[in-house]
Design an enzyme around this catalytic site. Structure first.
Site, PDB file in Angstrom:
ATOM      1  N   CYS A   1       4.705   6.048  15.378  1.00 31.07           N
ATOM      2  CA  CYS A   1       5.804   5.949  16.322  1.00 31.07           C
ATOM      3  C   CYS A   1       7.040   6.525  15.649  1.00 31.07           C
ATOM      4  CB  CYS A   1       6.027   4.486  16.686  1.00 31.07           C
ATOM      5  SG  CYS A   1       7.230   4.296  17.989  1.00 31.07           S
TER       6      CYS A   1
ATOM      7  N   ASN B   1      -8.229   4.560   8.274  1.00 28.97           N
ATOM      8  CA  ASN B   1      -7.721   3.373   8.966  1.00 28.97           C
ATOM      9  C   ASN B   1      -7.752   3.485  10.486  1.00 28.97           C
ATOM     10  OD1 ASN B   1      -5.682   5.298   7.952  1.00 28.97           O
ATOM     11  ND2 ASN B   1      -4.283   4.142   9.244  1.00 28.97           N
TER      12      ASN B   1
ATOM     13  N   GLY C   1       0.818  -1.210   0.000  1.00 26.28           N
ATOM     14  CA  GLY C   1       0.000   0.000   0.000  1.00 26.28           C
ATOM     15  C   GLY C   1       0.853   1.261   0.000  1.00 26.28           C
TER      16      GLY C   1
ATOM     17  N   HIS D   1      -1.999  -7.503   2.784  1.00 26.32           N
ATOM     18  CA  HIS D   1      -1.960  -8.062   4.153  1.00 26.32           C
ATOM     19  C   HIS D   1      -3.117  -7.584   5.021  1.00 26.32           C
ATOM     20  CE1 HIS D   1      -0.189  -4.633   6.553  1.00 26.32           C
ATOM     21  NE2 HIS D   1       0.216  -4.253   5.360  1.00 26.32           N
TER      22      HIS D   1
ATOM     23  N   THR E   1      11.678  -7.332 -10.569  1.00 24.34           N
ATOM     24  CA  THR E   1      11.236  -8.707 -10.825  1.00 24.34           C
ATOM     25  C   THR E   1       9.918  -8.974 -10.087  1.00 24.34           C
ATOM     26  OG1 THR E   1      13.520  -9.391 -11.065  1.00 24.34           O
ATOM     27  CG2 THR E   1      11.920 -11.143 -10.613  1.00 24.34           C
TER      28      THR E   1
ATOM     29  N   SER F   1      -3.767  -3.120  -0.370  1.00 29.02           N
ATOM     30  CA  SER F   1      -2.651  -3.802   0.288  1.00 29.02           C
ATOM     31  C   SER F   1      -3.123  -5.175   0.739  1.00 29.02           C
ATOM     32  CB  SER F   1      -2.183  -2.988   1.491  1.00 29.02           C
ATOM     33  OG  SER F   1      -1.255  -3.737   2.235  1.00 29.02           O
TER      34      SER F   1
HETATM   35  N1  PMP Z   1      -2.958   3.072   3.550  1.00 29.55           N
HETATM   36  C1  PMP Z   1      -3.674   2.740   4.635  1.00 29.55           C
HETATM   37  C2  PMP Z   1      -5.025   3.355   4.848  1.00 29.55           C
HETATM   38  C3  PMP Z   1      -3.172   1.793   5.545  1.00 29.55           C
HETATM   39  O1  PMP Z   1      -3.897   1.464   6.623  1.00 29.55           O
HETATM   40  C4  PMP Z   1      -1.902   1.225   5.297  1.00 29.55           C
HETATM   41  C5  PMP Z   1      -1.316   0.199   6.254  1.00 29.55           C
HETATM   42  N2  PMP Z   1      -1.147   0.660   7.550  1.00 29.55           N
HETATM   43  C6  PMP Z   1      -1.188   1.607   4.148  1.00 29.55           C
HETATM   44  C7  PMP Z   1      -1.750   2.539   3.308  1.00 29.55           C
HETATM   45  C8  PMP Z   1       0.169   1.044   3.832  1.00 29.55           C
HETATM   46  O2  PMP Z   1       0.079  -0.254   3.332  1.00 29.55           O
HETATM   47  P1  PMP Z   1       1.328  -1.276   3.436  1.00 29.55           P
HETATM   48  O3  PMP Z   1       1.377  -1.721   4.862  1.00 29.55           O
HETATM   49  O4  PMP Z   1       0.978  -2.381   2.511  1.00 29.55           O
HETATM   50  O5  PMP Z   1       2.538  -0.549   2.992  1.00 29.55           O
END
Ligand code: PMP
Length: 379
Positions: free
Chosen positions: A324, A152, A71, A202, A238, A200
């Site tokens: 942090c 988030n 992300g 994960h 890659t 993203s």
């Molecule tokens: N955008 C938002 C709204 C997120 O919550 C996060 C992850 N904390 C990211 C971007 C960044 O994604 P990544 O952890 O895959 O770099």
């Protein structure tokens, strides 16, 4: 100790089925997807299938899906690549909301240092960007507007479609960070009319280090990672075949379980709030349309970092929703933008539920939370 994981907005565990789909691409089908030989072609076949799957779930064309390292890269690329391309048309003004993820804010600050003008959109006290704020900020000079689909830290859903329409009236590109929205809601990319959207993996039970940037066909974008012709010449490097396969598989799985898990998660959030209802001085940050799984709570009289570590000692994982930086915890820029003072923001924690949490876990976490807050308040 059995851990109770209530930090799904930070990351989610990799689904076992997804892991099994990924495994052969680490070991057997390990070819470089750009190699013309059989192992390379097989790897590229898997990447093509993954791209087709993501595109069909987003309702877009496979050629509009670009794989990235996550992300953060997708957000950096959208803002910088979009702004640089628009500069060629004389547009050097960028608008981003004050509650964006640091990956967007970082890029905006970089643009500012390079001579772009940046306007940060305020939010109302509920945590939502209002259309009137964008109307007041946007000009014919605006090249790019970035407002996330869902925040988030608070789970507040933003009026993406309305904002994209305003941006387009002024000839600006509209980018939305869909990272936090993706696990919990379908992303109607075409209906929203956005030019770019980031994901993203994960956050929806896929592997870490893998993301997507959707770029609408016809949108001019500068490349971000150079030195290779991968991703139609726009993103060198890659291809991370196992993770791309995992991302697509996880996104498809998540789409299939989304409505049932949202129902479950909504119940869990209610159960948690009931479980802590004997506590005074608790308020929920963020109002209006919100995701079911993210609870941002202010616990009056309690320092959020103290609370996080005390809960951690008892096996409960939550977040403080702050950055942090060099050992110190900054108060959340999102909560400050919503009008909280620094000391109020330091009393806020984020609890985020996931599809695998159980009622028993949530009841136990609420008990521990209540006791811990009571103890911390005594001292
Ligand atoms: N955008 C938002 C709204 C997120 O919550 C996060 C992850 N904390 C990211 C971007 C960044 O994604 P990544 O952890 O895959 O770099």
């Amino acid at each position: 100790m059995d851990r109770i994981y209530l930090d799904h907005a930070a990351t989610t565990p990799l689904s076992r089925q997804v892991f099994e789909k990924m495994a052969p691409y680490f070991t057997d089908t390990f070819g470089n997807a750009d190699s013309p030989h059989a192992l390379g072609r097989k790897a590229m076949g898997a990447v093509d299938n993954a791209r087709d799957l993501v595109a069909s779930l987003l309702g877009v064309k496979p050629s509009e899906v670009y794989f990235t390292s996550g992300g953060t890269e997708a957000d950096n690329w959208a803002v910088l690549g979009g702004a640089y391309a628009q500069k060629a048309k004389g547009k050097t003004h960028v608008v981003v909301s004050a509650i964006e993820h640091h990956a967007v804010l970082y890029a905006a600050e970089k643009l500012q240092r390079e001579g772009f003008t940046v306007t940060y959109l305020p939010v109302n006290e509920g945590g939502r960007v209002e259309a009137s704020a964008l109307k007041a900020a946007i000009t014919e000079q605006t090249g790019l507007v970035a407002v996330m689909a869902v925040n988030n830290e608070t789970g507040v859903i933003q009026p993406v479609r309305e904002l994209a329409e305003i941006a387009h009236e002024y000839g600006a590109l509209f980018f939305t960070d869909g990272v936090q929205a993706a696990p919990y809601m379908p992303l109607p990319v075409r209906e929203w009319g956005v030019d770019m959207l980031s994901l993203s993996s994960h956050k929806f039970f896929g592997p870490k280090g893998c993301g997507v940037l959707y770029i609408k066909s016809g949108v001019k974008m500068e490349r971000f990672v150079g030195g290779g012709e991968q991703e139609r010449g726009l993103r060198g490097g890659t291809t991370n075949v196992p993770c791309v396969v995992g991302l697509a598989e996880a996104y498809a799985q998540n789409a299939g379980t989304m409505s049932a898990s949202n129902e479950k998660i909504e119940k869990l959030a209610r159960l948690f709030l009931q479980g802590i209802s004997s506590l005074q001085g608790i308020s929920v940050n963020g109002k209006g349309e919100k995701l079911p799984g993210v609870l941002n709570l202010r616990v009056e009289g309690v320092n959020n970092v103290d609370l996080l570590y005390k809960l951690d000692l008892q096996g409960v994982c939550i977040a403080v929703g702050s950055a942090c930086a060099s050992g110190s915890i900054d108060p959340s820029h999102v909560l400050l933008a919503m009008g909280l003072t620094e000391s109020q923001a330091r009393e806020c924690v984020r609890i985020s539920f996931g599809r695998d949490n159980t009622e028993a876990e949530v009841e136990r976490a609420a008990e521990i939370f209540t006791q811990t807050v009571e103890n911390l308040r005594k001292f």
